[in-house]
Design an enzyme around this catalytic site. Structure first.
Site, PDB file in Angstrom:
ATOM      1  N   GLY A  46     -75.821  -7.864  59.873  1.00 46.56           N
ATOM      2  CA  GLY A  46     -75.942  -9.311  59.702  1.00 46.56           C
ATOM      3  C   GLY A  46     -76.278  -9.961  61.031  1.00 46.56           C
ATOM      4  O   GLY A  46     -76.016  -9.394  62.095  1.00 46.56           O
ATOM      5  N   GLN A  51     -77.307 -16.359  67.347  1.00 45.57           N
ATOM      6  CA  GLN A  51     -77.181 -15.141  68.157  1.00 45.57           C
ATOM      7  C   GLN A  51     -78.476 -14.794  68.889  1.00 45.57           C
ATOM      8  O   GLN A  51     -78.473 -13.994  69.819  1.00 45.57           O
ATOM      9  CB  GLN A  51     -76.716 -13.959  67.293  1.00 45.57           C
ATOM     10  CG  GLN A  51     -75.274 -14.108  66.824  1.00 45.57           C
ATOM     11  CD  GLN A  51     -74.834 -12.940  65.984  1.00 45.57           C
ATOM     12  OE1 GLN A  51     -75.104 -12.880  64.781  1.00 45.57           O
ATOM     13  NE2 GLN A  51     -74.177 -11.971  66.601  1.00 45.57           N
ATOM     14  N   CYS A  94     -69.197  -7.079  66.477  1.00 41.22           N
ATOM     15  CA  CYS A  94     -70.164  -8.172  66.553  1.00 41.22           C
ATOM     16  C   CYS A  94     -71.253  -7.807  67.563  1.00 41.22           C
ATOM     17  O   CYS A  94     -70.948  -7.306  68.645  1.00 41.22           O
ATOM     18  CB  CYS A  94     -69.438  -9.441  66.993  1.00 41.22           C
ATOM     19  SG  CYS A  94     -70.518 -10.878  67.132  1.00 41.22           S
ATOM     20  N   LEU A  95     -72.494  -8.067  67.194  1.00 36.03           N
ATOM     21  CA  LEU A  95     -73.604  -7.754  68.101  1.00 36.03           C
ATOM     22  C   LEU A  95     -73.513  -8.575  69.392  1.00 36.03           C
ATOM     23  O   LEU A  95     -74.079  -8.189  70.408  1.00 36.03           O
ATOM     24  CB  LEU A  95     -74.947  -8.020  67.415  1.00 36.03           C
ATOM     25  CG  LEU A  95     -75.260  -7.118  66.208  1.00 36.03           C
ATOM     26  CD1 LEU A  95     -76.523  -7.589  65.505  1.00 36.03           C
ATOM     27  CD2 LEU A  95     -75.406  -5.666  66.634  1.00 36.03           C
ATOM     28  N   HIS A 136     -67.973 -13.896  58.505  1.00 32.73           N
ATOM     29  CA  HIS A 136     -68.240 -13.646  59.933  1.00 32.73           C
ATOM     30  C   HIS A 136     -69.469 -14.435  60.398  1.00 32.73           C
ATOM     31  O   HIS A 136     -69.446 -15.085  61.442  1.00 32.73           O
ATOM     32  CB  HIS A 136     -68.440 -12.138  60.130  1.00 32.73           C
ATOM     33  CG  HIS A 136     -68.741 -11.701  61.526  1.00 32.73           C
ATOM     34  ND1 HIS A 136     -67.902 -10.886  62.262  1.00 32.73           N
ATOM     35  CD2 HIS A 136     -69.801 -11.953  62.333  1.00 32.73           C
ATOM     36  CE1 HIS A 136     -68.431 -10.680  63.459  1.00 32.73           C
ATOM     37  NE2 HIS A 136     -69.594 -11.293  63.528  1.00 32.73           N
ATOM     38  N   GLU A 137     -70.523 -14.398  59.589  1.00 36.05           N
ATOM     39  CA  GLU A 137     -71.770 -15.073  59.985  1.00 36.05           C
ATOM     40  C   GLU A 137     -71.661 -16.598  59.855  1.00 36.05           C
ATOM     41  O   GLU A 137     -72.218 -17.328  60.677  1.00 36.05           O
ATOM     42  CB  GLU A 137     -72.949 -14.566  59.145  1.00 36.05           C
ATOM     43  CG  GLU A 137     -73.221 -13.066  59.232  1.00 36.05           C
ATOM     44  CD  GLU A 137     -73.411 -12.558  60.645  1.00 36.05           C
ATOM     45  OE1 GLU A 137     -73.769 -13.345  61.544  1.00 36.05           O
ATOM     46  OE2 GLU A 137     -73.185 -11.359  60.873  1.00 36.05           O
ATOM     47  N   HIS A 140     -70.172 -17.860  62.836  1.00 35.45           N
ATOM     48  CA  HIS A 140     -71.135 -17.963  63.946  1.00 35.45           C
ATOM     49  C   HIS A 140     -71.856 -19.313  63.956  1.00 35.45           C
ATOM     50  O   HIS A 140     -72.021 -19.922  65.006  1.00 35.45           O
ATOM     51  CB  HIS A 140     -72.206 -16.869  63.847  1.00 35.45           C
ATOM     52  CG  HIS A 140     -71.851 -15.608  64.566  1.00 35.45           C
ATOM     53  ND1 HIS A 140     -71.541 -15.565  65.905  1.00 35.45           N
ATOM     54  CD2 HIS A 140     -71.779 -14.323  64.136  1.00 35.45           C
ATOM     55  CE1 HIS A 140     -71.289 -14.315  66.258  1.00 35.45           C
ATOM     56  NE2 HIS A 140     -71.410 -13.532  65.206  1.00 35.45           N
TER      57      HIS A 140
END
Ligand SMILES: [Zn+2]
Length: 186
Positions: A46, A51, A94-95, A136-137, A140
């Site tokens: 995702g 990001q 997380c990226l 999670h997204e 963000h």
């Protein structure tokens, strides 16, 4: 399409609240293409537009396993319209916080309203990994990171580590190898 750099903590842009997309036009479509290319390259399951430094409420996702055909999903202006009282705990990564994983407890199931890639209004009910990933997204695009859901002690330790790395001018992009993609929520 172009692969973009993924922002890493403590980049303050990750704390911005993203703005709603006014119209799903060609520029949004190009953004989505870049997000998929960046997400698949990472690899992650995702990605939120912020990001890659774009403060717009756009999320890309693909929960297909390695041996399954790709299943790209797009969520524009997503909103949680219902959340289950029952909770589930999942080890998240997380990226934007490479190589750090911690258990996070969230509602087990959610309903999410959003616009699809064609600008059409949709609503889905999600549970399991999809529910975790969506939450999670959506965090963000509200400037929230998964480490905000863990203890302050652990969060402070992670922030300290990444701040030090930034001071040393280290690139903190992880060299992923053996760990499962499910951990890298995005
Ligand atoms: Zn993330």
């Amino acid at each position: 399409m172009a692969k973009r750099d993924i922002l890493i903590i403590p980049d303050t842009r990750l704390r911005l609240k993203s703005a709603p997309v006014a119209a799903v036009d060609a520029s949004v479509s190009a953004l989505i293409d870049d997000m998929f290319e960046t997400m698949y390259d990472a690899p992650g399951i995702g990605l939120a537009a912020i990001q890659i430094g774009v403060p717009q409420r756009v999320i890309t996702m693909d929960l297909a396993k390695k041996d399954e055909p790709k299943k790209p999903q797009v969520f524009i202006n997503p909103e949680i319209s219902w959340a289950a009282e029952e909770k589930a705990t999942y080890e998240e990564g997380c990226l934007s916080i490479p190589e750090y994983y911690e258990e996070v407890t969230r509602p087990k199931a959610v309903k999410v309203k959003f616009l699809d890639r064609d600008g059409k209004a949709q609503e889905i009910e999600a549970e399991g990994l999809l529910a975790t990933c969506l939450q999670h997204e959506i965090d963000h695009i509200n400037g929230v990171l998964f480490i905000d859901h863990i203890s302050k002690l652990k969060r402070d330790m992670v922030m300290k580590k990444f701040k030090k790395a930034q001071k040393r001018g280290e690139t903190t992009r992880a060299a992923y190898t053996e760990d499962t993609p499910e951990h890298r929520i995005g």
